[in-house]
Design an enzyme around this catalytic site. Sequence first.
Site, PDB file in Angstrom:
ATOM      1  N   GLY A 178       0.800  -1.230   0.000  1.00 22.19           N
ATOM      2  CA  GLY A 178       0.000   0.000   0.000  1.00 22.19           C
ATOM      3  C   GLY A 178       0.828   1.274   0.000  1.00 22.19           C
ATOM      4  O   GLY A 178       1.760   1.415   0.769  1.00 22.19           O
ATOM      5  N   SER A 179       0.509   2.243  -0.850  1.00 22.27           N
ATOM      6  CA  SER A 179       1.374   3.395  -1.024  1.00 22.27           C
ATOM      7  C   SER A 179       0.663   4.521  -1.776  1.00 22.27           C
ATOM      8  O   SER A 179      -0.548   4.486  -1.969  1.00 22.27           O
ATOM      9  CB  SER A 179       2.647   2.968  -1.752  1.00 22.27           C
ATOM     10  OG  SER A 179       2.328   2.125  -2.844  1.00 22.27           O
TER      11      SER A 179
END
Length: 216
Positions: free
Chosen positions: A186-187
């Site tokens: 996740g980013s």
Amino acid sequence: MIDNIFPKIHKEGYKFLAISIFITFFVWLFSKTLGLIFVLITVWVYYFFRDPDRVIINNDKYLVSPADGQIIKIINTSGPIELGLENKSFTKISIFMNVFDCHVNRIPISGNIQEIFYKPGKFFNASLDKASEENERNFFKVKTTKDNEEIIIVQIAGLIARRIVCDVEQGQDLKQGDRIGMIRFGSRVDLYFKNKKVLAKLGQNVVAGESLIASD
């Protein structure tokens, strides 16, 4: 058809996929139920590192999305202080990638990579404002081929992400939609630009290399 069902994966994914397959095989020997769970995890690992080809518009009148995900912020702000651009005004669009999005990032417009700057940092949730200032991140300053303007792409690690992967070098010429790297898990990606009309909408889901973000 086969490529749509089984897309190629980014080179970063091979070791994770191999580890996941090995663990799944080992667990399956002792428990079919747990083994099935690990089969699903292995499928997810493959899916996460997918690197599908995209249909690029090849028109530098437009900026295309640098990332898959959801647009969570559209603001006018100063440029990144890390690149000495704090006294210049930019439009900034932030794209949040959850763990189910493709995490391979692409350049929005043809240009030359003038500078790459990596900064270690923390791992706050990438959807939070402070992620842009405190998380691990990688900056690309690009001079566009079409009009010699600066755009900035910032890869930002998230709560789960622990490594930003850069696939290009300073001084390299790239065409619109070329791959520049990926972020593991996740980013977020921030895009800074000037002198363009924003086409994207807050909350819109976008596709790297294909969705139109802004135009002349």
